[in-house]
Design a protein around this motif. Structure first.
Motif, PDB file in Angstrom:
ATOM      1  N   LEU A  91       0.142  12.063 -22.384  1.00  0.00           N
ATOM      2  CA  LEU A  91       0.257  11.964 -23.842  1.00  0.00           C
ATOM      3  C   LEU A  91      -0.546  13.056 -24.531  1.00  0.00           C
ATOM      4  N   ASN A  92      -1.690  13.424 -23.970  1.00  0.00           N
ATOM      5  CA  ASN A  92      -2.521  14.459 -24.599  1.00  0.00           C
ATOM      6  C   ASN A  92      -1.961  15.861 -24.399  1.00  0.00           C
ATOM      7  N   THR A  93      -1.182  16.070 -23.352  1.00  0.00           N
ATOM      8  CA  THR A  93      -0.666  17.417 -23.061  1.00  0.00           C
ATOM      9  C   THR A  93       0.846  17.516 -23.245  1.00  0.00           C
ATOM     10  N   ILE A  94       1.425  16.588 -23.987  1.00  0.00           N
ATOM     11  CA  ILE A  94       2.879  16.576 -24.117  1.00  0.00           C
ATOM     12  C   ILE A  94       3.405  17.817 -24.825  1.00  0.00           C
ATOM     13  N   TRP A  95       2.561  18.437 -25.670  1.00  0.00           N
ATOM     14  CA  TRP A  95       3.021  19.623 -26.408  1.00  0.00           C
ATOM     15  C   TRP A  95       2.830  20.905 -25.607  1.00  0.00           C
ATOM     16  N   ASN A  96       2.268  20.808 -24.430  1.00  0.00           N
ATOM     17  CA  ASN A  96       2.043  22.002 -23.598  1.00  0.00           C
ATOM     18  C   ASN A  96       3.044  22.112 -22.449  1.00  0.00           C
ATOM     19  N   ILE A  97       4.129  21.380 -22.516  1.00  0.00           N
ATOM     20  CA  ILE A  97       5.119  21.393 -21.441  1.00  0.00           C
ATOM     21  C   ILE A  97       5.751  22.783 -21.325  1.00  0.00           C
ATOM     22  N   ASN A  98       5.874  23.267 -20.086  1.00  0.00           N
ATOM     23  CA  ASN A  98       6.457  24.570 -19.802  1.00  0.00           C
ATOM     24  C   ASN A  98       7.928  24.379 -19.430  1.00  0.00           C
ATOM     25  N   GLY A  99       8.811  24.881 -20.234  1.00  0.00           N
ATOM     26  CA  GLY A  99      10.238  24.722 -19.993  1.00  0.00           C
ATOM     27  C   GLY A  99      10.698  25.370 -18.699  1.00  0.00           C
ATOM     28  N   VAL A 159       2.050  21.108 -16.819  1.00  0.00           N
ATOM     29  CA  VAL A 159       0.794  20.797 -17.493  1.00  0.00           C
ATOM     30  C   VAL A 159      -0.266  20.554 -16.430  1.00  0.00           C
ATOM     31  N   SER A 160      -1.519  20.592 -16.839  1.00  0.00           N
ATOM     32  CA  SER A 160      -2.625  20.431 -15.909  1.00  0.00           C
ATOM     33  C   SER A 160      -3.704  19.577 -16.545  1.00  0.00           C
ATOM     34  N   PHE A 161      -4.108  18.509 -15.825  1.00  0.00           N
ATOM     35  CA  PHE A 161      -5.187  17.632 -16.289  1.00  0.00           C
ATOM     36  C   PHE A 161      -5.585  16.720 -15.135  1.00  0.00           C
ATOM     37  N   GLY A 162      -6.792  16.248 -15.147  1.00  0.00           N
ATOM     38  CA  GLY A 162      -7.260  15.218 -14.237  1.00  0.00           C
ATOM     39  C   GLY A 162      -7.122  15.592 -12.766  1.00  0.00           C
ATOM     40  N   LYS A 163      -7.073  14.533 -11.953  1.00  0.00           N
ATOM     41  CA  LYS A 163      -6.976  14.680 -10.497  1.00  0.00           C
ATOM     42  C   LYS A 163      -5.746  13.931 -10.000  1.00  0.00           C
ATOM     43  N   PHE A 205       0.825  -1.203   0.000  1.00  0.00           N
ATOM     44  CA  PHE A 205       0.000   0.000   0.000  1.00  0.00           C
ATOM     45  C   PHE A 205       0.862   1.257   0.000  1.00  0.00           C
ATOM     46  N   THR A 206       1.916   1.258   0.799  1.00  0.00           N
ATOM     47  CA  THR A 206       2.805   2.418   0.856  1.00  0.00           C
ATOM     48  C   THR A 206       3.522   2.627  -0.475  1.00  0.00           C
ATOM     49  N   SER A 207       4.021   1.549  -1.065  1.00  0.00           N
ATOM     50  CA  SER A 207       4.736   1.668  -2.339  1.00  0.00           C
ATOM     51  C   SER A 207       3.806   2.132  -3.451  1.00  0.00           C
ATOM     52  N   ALA A 208       2.592   1.574  -3.499  1.00  0.00           N
ATOM     53  CA  ALA A 208       1.639   1.994  -4.531  1.00  0.00           C
ATOM     54  C   ALA A 208       1.271   3.462  -4.367  1.00  0.00           C
ATOM     55  N   SER A 209       1.050   3.892  -3.128  1.00  0.00           N
ATOM     56  CA  SER A 209       0.723   5.297  -2.880  1.00  0.00           C
ATOM     57  C   SER A 209       1.875   6.204  -3.293  1.00  0.00           C
ATOM     58  N   ALA A 210       3.101   5.812  -2.959  1.00  0.00           N
ATOM     59  CA  ALA A 210       4.262   6.630  -3.324  1.00  0.00           C
ATOM     60  C   ALA A 210       4.394   6.744  -4.839  1.00  0.00           C
ATOM     61  N   PHE A 211       4.165   5.635  -5.535  1.00  0.00           N
ATOM     62  CA  PHE A 211       4.289   5.679  -6.996  1.00  0.00           C
ATOM     63  C   PHE A 211       3.227   6.578  -7.614  1.00  0.00           C
ATOM     64  N   ILE A 212       1.976   6.451  -7.151  1.00  0.00           N
ATOM     65  CA  ILE A 212       0.906   7.279  -7.708  1.00  0.00           C
ATOM     66  C   ILE A 212       1.164   8.754  -7.414  1.00  0.00           C
ATOM     67  N   ILE A 213       1.629   9.059  -6.210  1.00  0.00           N
ATOM     68  CA  ILE A 213       1.903  10.457  -5.860  1.00  0.00           C
ATOM     69  C   ILE A 213       3.027  11.019  -6.720  1.00  0.00           C
ATOM     70  N   MET A 214       4.104  10.272  -6.843  1.00  0.00           N
ATOM     71  CA  MET A 214       5.224  10.757  -7.648  1.00  0.00           C
ATOM     72  C   MET A 214       4.833  10.895  -9.119  1.00  0.00           C
ATOM     73  N   TYR A 215       4.120   9.911  -9.624  1.00  0.00           N
ATOM     74  CA  TYR A 215       3.713   9.952 -11.036  1.00  0.00           C
ATOM     75  C   TYR A 215       2.753  11.111 -11.290  1.00  0.00           C
ATOM     76  N   GLY A 216       1.880  11.392 -10.296  1.00  0.00           N
ATOM     77  CA  GLY A 216       0.946  12.498 -10.455  1.00  0.00           C
ATOM     78  C   GLY A 216       1.601  13.856 -10.334  1.00  0.00           C
ATOM     79  N   GLN A 217       2.701  13.960  -9.598  1.00  0.00           N
ATOM     80  CA  GLN A 217       3.378  15.252  -9.433  1.00  0.00           C
ATOM     81  C   GLN A 217       4.292  15.607 -10.602  1.00  0.00           C
ATOM     82  N   LEU A 218       4.461  14.672 -11.521  1.00  0.00           N
ATOM     83  CA  LEU A 218       5.251  15.010 -12.712  1.00  0.00           C
ATOM     84  C   LEU A 218       4.605  16.132 -13.514  1.00  0.00           C
ATOM     85  N   LYS A 219       3.261  16.227 -13.446  1.00  0.00           N
ATOM     86  CA  LYS A 219       2.603  17.303 -14.199  1.00  0.00           C
ATOM     87  C   LYS A 219       2.933  18.670 -13.614  1.00  0.00           C
TER      88      LYS A 219
END
Length: 731
Positions: free
Chosen positions: A239-247, A222-226, A203-217
């Motif tokens: 994939l849908n917002t890959i062209w909107n990346i802010n350098g 970029v901004s999308f979803g929850k 549970f801890t590892s899954a939560s950490a992965f989801i949090i880290m993966y979600g904070q990449l935006k």
């Protein structure tokens, strides 16, 4: 044979426990010289702990509620505040302020995971500290928002939450506190023990992965979803917002992560000798340690300064993405709202009930596990029930200051311990530091870049991954990898709450499977008896006994009832192909055909099934009824069944009524065996029932071989034309 090893832990010197030296100056050692030691007295007491809840347990609990000591334990500060010293005050102040430097940036970041405005992270970071000082039993634990609880809070919001998420979060905090207080009052903390370590790790590892993966935006701008979206939804969003990346955001986020990693390892090594005593060296080492400890605060302050400079002086660049919209000032102390978003209290409570249960259990599990870890490390005791109460009171009162649920934080608690905290009073200084920051600096938080907060979150949760457990489980118990992998897979794909539920179900199935399929030892013994001298002219000059002993490893419970019956039908009754050897005698009854041994001796064969009921005393009624059905099947199959080590009160349930009525039950239960011999050629339902109980003194005087031979002759001597029930003493 290896020599025994004696390990003695004591505060006295070893000589204090040794006898006086003899004339040669030698000390006799305990166990090596029997004449040097003489037993003076021996006292042995036995007490049973645990087991089913009894009336005496309830009465004892109610009686203890009237003790003054019990009420003092419910307010632990009343026990240690009387011994509080200036040295304790100094250590607690330094540790509390040091932890406060970490709490503020993490609280800001975790509020983003909970999908709440940034100020709610700070609202959640001070009241829990004050309450834990009053009710907590661990000096090291620090309460506040955590990454996992923030993620579970976000997942608890109904789909129609909209702008009412803060109200839902406060409602969740209030009833989480109520639920945890009720669990403390009714001593329901043992429920957490049903969540195994692999499930917690997954549970801890899954939560950490989801949090880290979600904070990449936040790092990519970029901004999308929850923040609670699964990996598949987030991947589609990237994939849908890959062209909107802010350098600019990428540069800010990567720079902050690099600085955090560098500052984490910033320290001077300890030196021995005169250089280590130098004041300059000590000052430099402590300064670097403080910078490393406050690295999150340093990064957030520097990033906020950069954000302010770019926003105020170069607004046309539209560079880094700022948080903005942060409400300044302290929260109001008000009663939480119970009806909002055009919903009644009942509708809100129904929507939040799953979240209340999950957040309450996970928060308590996380906090108590941290408290136990530090109590073990620093050798002091905690009260799990009191920890439940402390956490419940912290959440209950935190809801009055607009907080979302809090629990113990491992990183902040570890920092608290490393900073030299001496009592729970350190939490007071941490809470006061947060309150001061809220009143003075909250207006500046609007300039904090989202990329900087994302970097703080990623670095903070990266330590939550536990890879060592995979190796340990592979070496020790591979089947426990099932709930671990199940928790991670389901949590990553469908959400951590579903992953936790799946892991608990998987672990409970592994726990319950041995109850439904208990381990049973089956021993096959073939004995052949011949007269002396052997006469080969008589085809019945020999007798062979095929004995199958069935011994369960432990108590049998109702899930195993059907399995026990199937086990006897499929594996015990048709043993060694004896069913194929049956013939029909002159009376039309089934009998086993004689067997020709290699020496030319012809033997008649008798079958005996021996059931060792040594563990049946703890079995339940459903299982005993299943054993009664097995006895009836033995009657149908013409089997001889012998019960050994079986209490008489169990046999009164297992044996059929017609058998129980014919048995003259002995006064003593120890050393009794019941032998039931069935035959299909009964001229009447019960021909005879006999009771044979040997005298204890004569039994001890006989030899082992004679006792066994007499017992076996008793088993095989019964007539095939009657049912015989014999109770005989065993050696």
């Amino acid at each position: 044979m290896d020599e025994p090893v004696l390990i003695r832990f004591a505060t006295k010197p070893a000589d204090a426990y040794s006898p006086q030296p003899d004339q040669n100056g030698k000390r006799p050692s305990l166990g090596s010289d029997a004449d040097a030691w003489m037993l003076h007295s021996e006292v042995r007491t036995t007490r049973t702990y645990g087991g089913p809840l009894s009336v005496s347990d309830v009465v004892g609990t109610l009686r203890r509620c009237c003790w003054l000591r019990t009420w003092q334990r419910r307010l632990p500060i009343s026990l240690w505040i009387r011994k509080y010293s200036w040295k304790d005050l100094k250590g607690d102040f330094i540790a509390g302020v040091t932890v406060g430097l970490t709490v503020i940036p993490q609280a800001l970041a975790y509020s983003a995971i909970a999908e709440l405005p940034l100020e709610y992270g700070l609202y959640s970071a001070f009241m829990g500290c004050f309450m834990y000082t009053l009710f907590g039993t661990s000096k090291d634990v620090t309460l506040g928002p955590t990454a996992i609880i923030s993620l579970l809070t976000a997942e608890s919001f109904p789909k129609n939450a909209g702008l009412s998420k803060p109200q839902y979060a406060i409602f969740l905090c209030f009833f989480t506190g109520v639920f945890q207080c009720l669990m403390a009052i009714f001593n329901l903390g043992f429920l957490i023990n049903f969540v195994s370590a692999p499930v917690i790790s997954g549970f801890t590892s899954a939560s950490a992965f989801i949090i880290m993966y979600g904070q990449l935006k936040s790092i990519l701008g970029v901004s999308f979803g929850k923040s609670t979206d699964g990996v598949l939804e987030q991947t589609a969003g990237y994939l849908n917002t890959i062209w909107n990346i802010n350098g600019w955001d990428v540069l800010m986020g990567v720079s902050c992560m690099a600085i955090l990693l560098v500052l984490k390892g910033l320290r001077l090594p300890r030196r021995h000798g005169q250089k280590s005593k130098s004041p300059l060296y000590t000052y430099a080492r402590e300064t670097l340690r403080l910078i490393s400890v406050a690295r999150y605060g340093i990064v957030v302050i520097v990033a906020a300064g950069i954000g302010y400079f770019l926003e105020e002086y170069f607004p046309i660049l539209h560079s880094v993405t700022l948080t903005k919209d942060v409400e300044a000032g302290l929260p109001n102390f008000t009663v939480p709202e119970f009806s909002f978003n055009n919903q009644t209290f009942r509708e809100v409570f129904v929507d939040m009930t799953p979240g209340i249960a999950v957040v309450s259990l996970v928060g308590a599990m996380e906090s108590i596990a941290i408290a136990k870890a530090f109590a073990h490390q620093f050798q002091y005791n905690i009260d799990p029930t009191q920890e439940f109460l402390a956490l419940g009171m912290a959440n209950f009162l935190s809801s009055f200051v607009s907080s979302y649920p809090v629990t113990g934080s491992f990183t902040k608690s570890a920092l608290n311990a490393q900073s030299g905290v001496r009592t729970p009073m350190g939490c007071v200084f941490t809470g006061a530091f947060v309150l001061g920051s809220l009143s003075l600096l909250s207006s500046s938080f609007r300039y904090v870049p989202k990329a900087a907060l994302g970097a703080v979150i990623i670095c903070a949760v990266s330590v939550m991954f536990e890879f060592k457990i995979f190796r340990d489980l592979w070496l020790l118990n591979k089947k426990e990898l099932i709930p671990l992998i199940m928790t991670i897979a389901v949590g990553v794909i469908f959400g951590v709450d579903f992953g936790l539920l799946a892991g608990i179900i998987g672990a409970l199935l592994l726990l319950l499977y041995p109850l439904a399929r208990p381990a049973i030892d089956v021993e096959h013994l073939t004995k052949t008896y011949t007269p002396a001298p052997i006469t080969y002219t008589d085809i019945t000059s020999g007798r062979q006994i095929l004995e199958v002993t069935v011994t369960p490893h432990g108590a049998l419970y109702f899930p195993s009832g059907e399995y026990i019956k199937e086990f006897f039908e499929e594996d015990i009754f048709p043993q060694n192909g004896l069913e194929k050897m049956r013939v029909t005698d002159a009376d039309g009854a089934d009998a086993i055909s004689p067997v020709l041994l290699p020496e030319g001796l012809v033997c008649s064969v008798d079958e005996v099934i021996v059931f060792n009921g040594i563990h049946l005393i703890n079995s339940d009624y459903t299982t005993l009824r299943a054993l009664r059905a097995i006895v009836m099947k033995c009657r149908k199959a013409c089997k001889t069944l012998k019960f050994i080590n079986t209490p008489m009160k169990i046999l009164r349930i297992v044996l059929p009524k017609e058998v129980r009525e014919q048995v003259k039950w002995p006064d003593k239960e120890e050393g009794q065996a019941i032998v039931v011999n069935f035959s299909q050629s009964l001229p009447e339902k019960l021909a005879s029932v006999s009771l044979n109980v040997e005298d204890g003194e004569s039994r001890r005087g006989s030899s082992e071989d004679n006792r066994r031979e007499g017992e076996e002759s008793m088993v095989v001597a019964s007539s095939t034309a009657q049912l015989e029930v014999t109770s005989k003493s065993l050696p």
